[in-house]
Design a protein around this motif. Structure first.
Motif, PDB file in Angstrom:
ATOM      1  N   LEU A 281      32.348  47.375  47.793  1.00 10.95           N
ATOM      2  CA  LEU A 281      33.730  46.774  47.997  1.00 10.95           C
ATOM      3  C   LEU A 281      34.541  46.714  49.113  1.00 10.95           C
ATOM      4  O   LEU A 281      35.205  45.780  49.481  1.00 10.95           O
ATOM      5  N   PRO A 282      34.278  47.505  50.164  1.00 10.71           N
ATOM      6  CA  PRO A 282      35.256  47.542  51.240  1.00 10.71           C
ATOM      7  C   PRO A 282      34.751  46.147  52.046  1.00 10.71           C
ATOM      8  O   PRO A 282      33.671  45.777  52.182  1.00 10.71           O
ATOM      9  N   ARG A 341      33.316  37.500  39.041  1.00  6.52           N
ATOM     10  CA  ARG A 341      34.073  38.861  38.813  1.00  6.52           C
ATOM     11  C   ARG A 341      33.519  39.968  38.006  1.00  6.52           C
ATOM     12  O   ARG A 341      33.415  41.000  38.298  1.00  6.52           O
ATOM     13  N   ASP A 342      32.584  39.544  37.108  1.00  7.90           N
ATOM     14  CA  ASP A 342      31.863  40.188  36.136  1.00  7.90           C
ATOM     15  C   ASP A 342      30.644  41.129  36.995  1.00  7.90           C
ATOM     16  O   ASP A 342      30.054  42.025  36.550  1.00  7.90           O
ATOM     17  N   CYS A 343      30.441  40.580  38.382  1.00  9.43           N
ATOM     18  CA  CYS A 343      29.344  41.414  39.117  1.00  9.43           C
ATOM     19  C   CYS A 343      29.886  41.875  40.351  1.00  9.43           C
ATOM     20  O   CYS A 343      29.114  42.861  40.931  1.00  9.43           O
ATOM     21  N   VAL A 344      31.186  41.615  40.634  1.00 12.29           N
ATOM     22  CA  VAL A 344      31.794  42.194  41.788  1.00 12.29           C
ATOM     23  C   VAL A 344      31.743  43.727  41.891  1.00 12.29           C
ATOM     24  O   VAL A 344      32.413  44.194  40.665  1.00 12.29           O
ATOM     25  N   GLY A 345      31.355  44.444  42.832  1.00 17.89           N
ATOM     26  CA  GLY A 345      31.546  45.854  42.767  1.00 17.89           C
ATOM     27  C   GLY A 345      30.871  46.736  41.646  1.00 17.89           C
ATOM     28  O   GLY A 345      30.925  47.869  41.288  1.00 17.89           O
ATOM     29  N   LEU A 381      29.915  38.487  48.852  1.00 19.90           N
ATOM     30  CA  LEU A 381      29.357  38.790  47.483  1.00 19.90           C
ATOM     31  C   LEU A 381      30.263  40.224  46.840  1.00 19.90           C
ATOM     32  O   LEU A 381      30.698  40.022  45.768  1.00 19.90           O
ATOM     33  N   MET A 382      30.582  41.184  47.790  1.00 21.55           N
ATOM     34  CA  MET A 382      31.140  42.334  47.601  1.00 21.55           C
ATOM     35  C   MET A 382      30.257  43.140  46.233  1.00 21.55           C
ATOM     36  O   MET A 382      31.170  43.480  45.383  1.00 21.55           O
ATOM     37  N   MET A 383      29.183  43.149  46.401  1.00 24.67           N
ATOM     38  CA  MET A 383      28.369  43.811  45.321  1.00 24.67           C
ATOM     39  C   MET A 383      27.105  44.347  45.846  1.00 24.67           C
ATOM     40  O   MET A 383      26.803  43.626  47.259  1.00 24.67           O
TER      41      MET A 383
END
Ligand code: NAD
Length: 485
Positions: A281-282, A341-345, A381-383
């Motif tokens: 996430l960062p 958004r369901d996959c982020v983080g 991607l943030m994942m």
């Protein structure tokens, strides 16, 4: 302010997280909302943005009346509460946003408590000469309007509050709607810290239901003298178009280069540690790797030894169809890919399940070899998915890494012992943060020197923001006196 991330401390953090996840805490964690926690109303949270701004304006008046020592007492209490309640805020953040990891979020809060600069960051300047003395002091702006993200919600509220209060400002927040309970919990924490130090009951304020409309009220309100925005390109652009002085901390897509002089085993471990921190996430976290062909196999092996799960190119293409989705721009009619958004983080394990692969929690990150054009390289991607692109030499590595950063000038990383290569990449990529031979989080003071922040202002140039970023210069001239030599 010193922080020593010894093993003993890390164990203590992990132990406190485990304590925080006991059933009684989980139950109280169930009863949270944008305006209450465990049945108690959060302090400083208003139904209407205008009311919140009025309250923050009163908070500003109170800060102006405080001595520096009194401001430091409030800040010391914020630090203490932030350390004590780090596991609770971390658990709440994960429960509300469904993103990130409780242990890493706990560490992020402790970092904020320990390494966010306070009033010592504000320095006056004196110039003396034949004509006397000129003093330049760093004054507050007034009430700051702060827009905060879903990725580091309470961390950003607390970090911003410490810096903005240290500078003598009031603050009103328009937090990310998907992290409103967590952000408002942090607003309440700052207000509890103020009351404990004899300060006003409401020092900082927020709203129950933040929207783009409440942000607009903030942009237009005459009491708001400075806007600070931490978020993606859309919101940063809207703040910079507001007509007010604004600080913009926007998106990045940090590339990593690993050349043939690097300590490849260490590079593999550092990259996975950084990339998987809080599930990527960062905004500073490693997003794509450019590895010299001659060391790429060894690097991938080192990554696998450190919790990376390698998938084939075909599976990477299948996964790309899931983690990126089409979005049509209603104004232009043009369709483009955005992150799902369901996959982020999410945990790597959860993402792998979406393509039918079942692994344990020991898998921290998904890796795959791709070409430069692959969406995993091009999108932030943030994942915990990390594409690796093979390159022939340093020229190709720098050219592709600079392109992949998309001119955000945010963060880049390199593993090398060749100072010419390191210098060439740092000069070419022009990022606010450049980390050499360490995990990305060393760039924000976690295992690296320097202060921390969760608002890294590349577009507007303040860099790693701190109290002095939230001040304006004022000059006072005493003509022909006060030079004592
Ligand atoms: P986001 O851009 O989705 O939202 C940020 C905030 O802006 C939220 O409060 C949201 O409601 C609001 N918002 C969104 N569009 C808006 C608009 N047009 N007008 C007014 N308000 C608007 O951010 P997110 O998904 O929570 O955060 C992820 C993004 O933020 C990533 O791109 C990441 O790189 C970036 N980020 C940057 C930093 C930094 O320090 N540079 C720190 C954290 C996150």
């Amino acid at each position: 302010m010193a922080i020593n991330w010894t093993e003993a401390q890390i164990e203590e953090v992990v132990a406190s997280v485990i304590r925080s996840l006991k059933p009684e805490r989980a139950e109280s964690c169930d009863s949270w909302s944008a305006e209450s926690y465990g049945g108690r109303r959060l302090i400083g949270v208003f139904a209407d943005m205008n009311e919140a701004i009025e309250a923050a304006s009163r908070g500003y008046k109170a800060v102006r009346a405080m001595t520096l020592e009194e401001r430091e007492k409030v800040i010391a209490n914020i630090r203490t509460l932030c350390r004590e309640e780090a596991p609770k805020m971390a658990a709440l953040g994960v429960a509300e946003t469904k993103m990130g990891r409780v242990d890493h979020k706990t560490a992020k809060h402790i970092l904020v408590a320990d390494k966010t600069p306070g009033t010592a960051d504000i320095r006056s300047e004196a110039k003396t000469g034949d004509f006397g003395l000129t003093l330049t002091e760093m004054a507050p702006f007034g009430v700051v309007g702060s827009i905060t993200p879903s990725t580091n919600p309470s961390e950003t509220v607390i970090c911003n509050s410490i810096g903005m209060i240290a500078a003598g400002n009031g603050v009103v927040f328009n937090p990310h709607p998907n992290a409103i309970a967590t952000s408002n919990y942090a607003v309440d924490l700052v207000n509890r810290a103020s009351a404990m130090a004899g300060g006003p009951e409401v020092l900082v304020a927020s709203v129950v239901k933040p929207t783009l409309e409440t942000a607009d009220v903030m942009y237009k309100h005459p009491n708001i003298r400075l806007l600070v925005c931490t978020g993606g390109p859309g919101v940063v652009k809207s703040v910079l178009s507001s007509g007010k002085k604004a600080i913009g901390a926007g998106a990045g897509n940090p590339p990593v280069i690993v050349d043939d002089t690097a300590d490849v085993k260490k590079a593999g471990k550092d990259i996975i540690d950084g990339c998987s921190f809080d599930n990527n996430l960062p905004c500073i976290a490693e997003k794509e790797v450019f590895a010299f062909d001659s060391i790429a196999d060894e690097l991938i092996g080192a990554m696998e030894e450190n919790g990376a799960y390698r998938i084939s190119r075909a599976l990477a293409d299948k996964l790309a169809e899931i983690v990126l989705v089409d979005k049509k721009n209603p104004k232009t009619g043009v369709t483009s890919k955005i992150v799902n958004r369901d996959c982020v983080g999410r945990d790597a394990r959860v993402i792998l399940e979406k393509v039918g692969i079942h692994v344990g929690d020991n898998v921290r990150c998904i890796i795959c070899e791709t070409d430069f054009e692959h969406p995993f390289v091009q999108h932030e991607l943030m994942m915990p998915i990390l594409p690796i692109v093979r390159v022939k030499n340093i020229d190709e590595a720098i050219e592709l890494a600079v392109k992949a950063e998309h001119g955000c000038r945010h963060t880049a990383h390199m593993h090398s012992k060749n100072i010419d290569n390191l210098t060439r990449f740092a000069r070419a990529v022009e990022t606010t943060i450049f980390v050499k031979n360490a995990p990305s989080y060393a760039g924000i003071g976690f295992g690296g020197e320097g202060h921390t922040t969760f608002t890294i202002a590349g577009p507007t140039g303040e860099g790693l923001t701190s109290a002095k970023s939230f001040t304006r210069q004022r000059r006072c001239v005493m003509s022909e006196s006060f030079r004592i030599i």
